[in-house]
Motif scaffolding. Structure first.
Motif, PDB file in Angstrom:
ATOM      1  N   PHE A  48     -13.123  51.153  47.407  1.00 57.01           N
ATOM      2  CA  PHE A  48     -13.591  52.404  47.205  1.00 57.01           C
ATOM      3  C   PHE A  48     -13.064  53.184  46.145  1.00 57.01           C
ATOM      4  CE2 PHE A  48     -15.348  51.614  51.241  1.00 57.01           C
ATOM      5  CZ  PHE A  48     -16.248  52.391  51.714  1.00 57.01           C
ATOM      6  N   ASN A  49     -13.727  53.934  45.492  1.00 58.62           N
ATOM      7  CA  ASN A  49     -13.375  54.886  44.331  1.00 58.62           C
ATOM      8  C   ASN A  49     -13.755  56.516  44.521  1.00 58.62           C
ATOM      9  OD1 ASN A  49     -12.453  52.570  42.919  1.00 58.62           O
ATOM     10  ND2 ASN A  49     -14.756  52.133  42.232  1.00 58.62           N
ATOM     11  N   TYR A 386     -13.520  52.920  59.882  1.00 57.62           N
ATOM     12  CA  TYR A 386     -12.684  53.830  59.186  1.00 57.62           C
ATOM     13  C   TYR A 386     -11.776  54.723  60.023  1.00 57.62           C
ATOM     14  CZ  TYR A 386     -16.590  52.803  56.054  1.00 57.62           C
ATOM     15  OH  TYR A 386     -17.460  52.134  55.299  1.00 57.62           O
ATOM     16  N   ILE A 416      -6.979  54.028  51.631  1.00 60.94           N
ATOM     17  CA  ILE A 416      -7.410  54.886  50.499  1.00 60.94           C
ATOM     18  C   ILE A 416      -6.453  56.093  50.473  1.00 60.94           C
ATOM     19  CG2 ILE A 416      -9.300  56.538  49.601  1.00 60.94           C
ATOM     20  CD1 ILE A 416     -11.308  54.917  51.089  1.00 60.94           C
ATOM     21  N   SER A 434     -18.982  58.638  57.537  1.00 63.23           N
ATOM     22  CA  SER A 434     -19.542  57.628  56.436  1.00 63.23           C
ATOM     23  C   SER A 434     -21.112  57.659  56.424  1.00 63.23           C
ATOM     24  CB  SER A 434     -18.981  56.037  56.425  1.00 63.23           C
ATOM     25  OG  SER A 434     -19.488  55.370  55.567  1.00 63.23           O
ATOM     26  N   LEU A 441     -18.215  57.824  51.650  1.00 67.51           N
ATOM     27  CA  LEU A 441     -17.069  57.999  52.652  1.00 67.51           C
ATOM     28  C   LEU A 441     -16.577  59.295  52.496  1.00 67.51           C
ATOM     29  CD1 LEU A 441     -15.312  56.317  54.869  1.00 67.51           C
ATOM     30  CD2 LEU A 441     -13.674  56.162  53.110  1.00 67.51           C
ATOM     31  N   TRP A 464     -15.791  59.412  48.462  1.00 63.59           N
ATOM     32  CA  TRP A 464     -15.621  58.309  48.029  1.00 63.59           C
ATOM     33  C   TRP A 464     -16.543  57.281  48.178  1.00 63.59           C
ATOM     34  CZ3 TRP A 464     -11.965  61.592  49.610  1.00 63.59           C
ATOM     35  CH2 TRP A 464     -10.689  61.828  48.912  1.00 63.59           C
ATOM     36  N   ALA A 465     -16.846  56.483  47.273  1.00 61.41           N
ATOM     37  CA  ALA A 465     -17.765  55.307  47.473  1.00 61.41           C
ATOM     38  C   ALA A 465     -17.423  54.001  46.942  1.00 61.41           C
ATOM     39  CB  ALA A 465     -18.943  55.830  46.655  1.00 61.41           C
ATOM     40  N   PRO A 466     -18.055  52.781  47.578  1.00 61.89           N
ATOM     41  CA  PRO A 466     -17.788  51.744  47.158  1.00 61.89           C
ATOM     42  C   PRO A 466     -17.964  51.401  45.696  1.00 61.89           C
ATOM     43  CG  PRO A 466     -18.933  51.301  49.157  1.00 61.89           C
ATOM     44  CD  PRO A 466     -19.235  52.905  48.530  1.00 61.89           C
ATOM     45  N   ALA A 472     -21.401  55.826  43.426  1.00 62.13           N
ATOM     46  CA  ALA A 472     -19.925  55.722  42.656  1.00 62.13           C
ATOM     47  C   ALA A 472     -19.835  56.118  41.246  1.00 62.13           C
ATOM     48  CB  ALA A 472     -19.300  54.418  42.787  1.00 62.13           C
TER      49      ALA A 472
END
Length: 475
Positions: A48-49, A386, A416, A434, A441, A464-466, A472
């Motif tokens: 996740f970023n 999560y 994270i 999510s 997220l 956040w997203a993958p 993302a």
């Protein structure tokens, strides 16, 4: 209100560090465009970023976002909801607006219908730190928001003794019609807050807990005036059809119930087993730190089983992919746990990699600082659990676990760090939800860098997203 989008420098840095894949099948399909199957999304189990933050504005000047509790994503309407007692309302975000040039924005729902943050954000009374509302929140049928509320009162503290007054003991669940915005109260008749909820769409029931009833603090008139409201922590079962109480069960150690001396936390429902499950942090005054899961039948309206836990002290709980296991957000050194709902046995644990803060500054600002997890969530599209963990902002994280095939194969993926700079601030990132369509997220964050730097905002909602999902992208 507005979003903090990444700067051009941020984008350059982002592109240097992360490979962004251009297609998100689930997101495209949500826009009625062609795409591939969401269950085979290429970004499954990708890291996740951080993407962006949605600012929360509030009249009266910035106050750290600390008075919030449960968050919820409605998969039908792709809307995010956060129960925010601090603002006496529910913060909402339309997740369909990810593609807007300015990004998503936050708004408020039900403002003025709730008790608000009537208690004590700095823990003057450690037994009853938050008694206002809203607290728990969920969506029923895509058309109604159900949110739990507290019973307004006043209190004073002198010599370490807290005295409550003017409490009419009318805790409730407020039902908000999303079309008309009309609010219908359903009273659970407790003296302190009604808290977290779970929904059973088969039997048309909502379960809600009143975790902190305390007859030594307030004498509840509803116990003896014909309403028979329990004076110990209790749960209520409410019909979503009639909007009336169906049953109330005291968690006082009688009739097979746990003795909830440490309150009642996140409940959930499994359509596979046909039962409600309720997280109970401590079962009785001699519980050394284990806790239990209470099993409630929606047909007999009774406690039908109790699963004792080991070194957990559960706060959050989410049902997994086949409905026969539960992911527990524990307040323990073992981190989150996965248990079987067949017999209550522990399947696995997932230790947190970041230790609890011990510095005096953190503990002074937020006394609950500890190796603690709160809300849990399951994303069926990504097949991931999560848990929002660490009750101090400078060490807050979200633990990400691949759910495997249910009772087997669950594996730790990532922690994270929601505050990578270690900024000390009041409050903590203890709520998580999510979006199954985009994989986003979503975590509420207190005021401060790096994600909520604007002095105009008391806090923000971090997203956040993958890596590889369309969400993302940093632009």
């Amino acid at each position: 209100m507005g979003s903090r989008k990444l700067s051009s420098q941020d984008r350059d840095d982002f592109m240097k560090e992360h490979l962004v894949i251009s297609c998100l099948a689930a997101f495209l399909s949500a826009l009625a465009l062609a795409g591939c199957s969401t269950t085979n999304a290429t970004y499954k189990d990708a890291p996740f970023n951080f993407v962006e933050s949605v600012g929360i504005s509030q009249a009266g000047g910035p106050v750290p976002l600390i008075g919030f509790d449960i968050s919820w994503v409605d998969a039908t309407t792709h809307t995010y909801y956060l129960a925010a007692a601090q603002y006496a309302g529910i913060i909402t975000i339309d997740l369909n607006t990810f593609t807007n040039p300015s990004g998503p924005t936050a708004s408020y729902l039900g403002t003025g219908a709730f008790a608000g943050n009537i208690s004590d954000p700095f823990n003057v009374d450690p037994n009853h730190p938050y008694e206002g509302g809203p607290n728990g929140v969920l969506v029923v049928g895509g058309t109604e928001v159900w949110a739990a509320d507290g019973s307004p009162y006043t209190y004073s503290t002198s010599g370490g003794v807290t005295t409550y007054s003017n409490d009419v003991c009318n805790s409730s669940v407020k039902v908000i019609n999303l079309n008309s915005k009309a609010v219908t109260p359903i009273y659970t008749n407790g003296c302190f807050r009604a808290d977290e909820l779970a929904y059973d769409s088969t039997d048309n029931l909502v379960l809600v807990g009143n975790p902190e009833e305390d007859p030594t603090m307030v004498v509840n008139p509803n116990a003896t005036n014909g309403k028979n409201t329990p004076t110990a922590p209790f749960i209520s079962l409410i019909s979503t059809t009639t909007k009336k109480l169906v049953a109330q069960i005291a968690f006082d150690g009688t009739n097979g119930s746990p003795n909830a001396v440490g309150g009642i936390e996140q409940p959930t429902y499994s359509s596979k087993t046909g039962n409600f499950y309720v997280a109970v942090p401590l079962d009785g005054p001699t519980d050394p730190g284990n806790g239990a899961i209470a099993v409630i039948s929606p047909t007999t309206l009774k406690v039908v089983n109790k699963f004792p836990l080991t070194n957990c002290v559960p706060n959050g709980m989410a049902i997994g992919p086949d409905g026969q296991e539960a992911f527990l957000a524990c307040n323990s050194t073992t981190g989150p746990q996965l248990i079987s709902l067949v017999n209550g046995s522990k399947i696995a644990s997932f230790p947190n990699s970041v230790p609890a803060p011990t510095d005096s500054a953190s503990l002074a600002i937020y006394p609950f600082a500890g190796n603690m997890c709160d809300q849990a969530w399951f994303n069926p599209t990504l097949n991931q659990y999560y848990a929002a963990c660490q009750f101090a902002y400078n060490n807050s994280l979200v633990t990400v676990v691949d759910a495997g095939s249910g009772l087997t194969g669950a594996t730790f993926l990532q922690n994270i760090l929601v505050n990578p700079q270690g900024i000390t601030s009041a409050g903590a990132a203890h709520s998580v939800a999510s979006d199954p369509t985009t994989g986003a997220l979503i975590v509420p964050l207190p005021m401060g860098a790096p994600w909520c730097p604007s002095p105009a905002n008391p806090g923000c909602i971090g997203i956040w997203a993958p890596q590889g999902s369309e969400v993302a992208k940093p632009w």
